[in-house]
Design an enzyme around this catalytic site. Structure first.
Site, short mmCIF file in Angstrom:
data_model
loop_
_atom_site.label_atom_id
_atom_site.label_comp_id
_atom_site.label_asym_id
_atom_site.label_seq_id
_atom_site.Cartn_x
_atom_site.Cartn_y
_atom_site.Cartn_z
N GLU A 91 44.28 40.50 34.04
CA GLU A 91 44.11 39.11 33.64
C GLU A 91 45.21 38.22 34.20
OE1 GLU A 91 41.46 38.04 32.51
OE2 GLU A 91 40.56 39.97 32.04
N HIS A 118 44.53 37.25 37.74
CA HIS A 118 43.65 36.10 37.90
C HIS A 118 44.47 34.81 37.93
CE1 HIS A 118 39.63 37.63 37.98
NE2 HIS A 118 39.71 38.24 36.82
N GLU A 138 36.92 39.55 41.09
CA GLU A 138 37.18 40.66 40.17
C GLU A 138 37.78 41.85 40.91
OE1 GLU A 138 37.17 40.69 36.97
OE2 GLU A 138 36.33 38.68 36.76
#
Length: 288
Positions: free
Chosen positions: A135, A138, A205
């Protein structure tokens, strides 16, 4: 280069939404509708850019979590943020029992990481560290901006489509809504939200998996976590309602049941392929 590319995509999405609002405003209300649409588009763009993180967090019912409540989670996030030389993001917990996680915010200084109660109960500390690494990647890859703005736009479009029922623009009955206008919003609302989400590349992703595994130095932990998350989301899919569909692309795994329109508009690559690539990354790391 990635940051510049995502900035252009964000501008394109905001432009798309502006054009849609202006066209609908003119079609429903002529010149007066166009003027109103200009103000609406300015407000929507501002909300999407500056408050997209809050929209996504609200969609999942996430609340801020203090270090006293979850010291282990705070320690993991602080360690990885320090390793990356980045500021500490805000931490949130969603009450959802499905195992999932997401990051949101327009840049590292305004980032937030949210995890569900389900993922906290399911994963081991090593696996949770790997998910947090994903995360945070990202955020650091700067694809969080395009994802967060898309979430905000999709949520706002859904809201506008619902409000259209109560807005009397044109039509023969001045006191009632224009049936053609209602039909237009009912069609364009979900369609525009789907287009926005499809603008997000599935490769992000894969990139976050690889970057997160490099940050933590533990690709196999992320592979293990993804397998558990995939199993958990399949056993407890979330309802594909308007609020959740606007934030689904932010999550580490597709929160909805497979098949149908949910599969058609999914922004997540196959979990099996993600796990395979992580095992390959681990093998390459061992041979260096």
């Amino acid at each position: 280069m990635s940051s510049h590319h995502n900035g252009l995509k964000t501008a394109a999405l905001l432009g798309l939404l502006t054009g849609l609002i202006l066209a609908v405003g003119y079609w429903l209300g002529g010149g007066a509708g166009l003027v109103l649409a200009v103000f609406v588009s300015l407000a929507v763009n501002a909300v999407s850019y500056f408050y997209s993180d809050k929209i996504a967090l609200r969609a999942m019912g996430a609340r801020p979590v203090t270090e006293a409540e979850l010291p282990g989670l705070h320690a993991i996030v602080r360690e990885l943020a320090t390793t990356a030389g980045q500021p500490m993001p805000r931490l949130y917990v969603s009450p959802a029992m499905q195992p999932n996680a997401f990051a949101t915010g327009r840049n590292p200084e305004h980032a937030a990481v949210a995890v569900t109660t389900g993922i906290l109960n399911m994963l081991e500390p090593r696996e949770m560290r790997a998910v947090i690494g994903h995360e945070l990647s990202h955020v650091y890859n700067r694809d969080i901006l395009i994802s967060s703005v898309a979430a905000g736009l999709a949520g706002i479009i859904t809201m506008l489509a619902n409000l259209a029922f109560f807005l009397p623009f044109g039509g023969d009955d001045e006191d009632g809504p224009n049936p053609a206008g209602l039909l237009l919003m009912m069609i364009l609302g979900p369609l525009a939200a789907s287009i926005i989400q499809l603008a997000i590349s599935r490769n992000r992703e894969f990139q976050a998996d690889a970057s997160g595994a490099t940050l933590t130095g533990d690709p196999l932990a992320l592979a293990s976590a993804l397998e558990k998350i995939h199993y958990g989301t399949a056993r407890a899919p979330l309802p594909a309602d308007g609020r959740l569909t606007s934030a689904a692309h932010l999550m580490i795994a597709n929160p909805f049941a497979g098949g149908g329109l949910a599969a058609l508009f999914s922004t997540h690559p196959p979990m099996r392929e993600r796990v395979r690539r992580l095992h390959e990354q681990a093998a390459l790391t061992r041979h260096r």
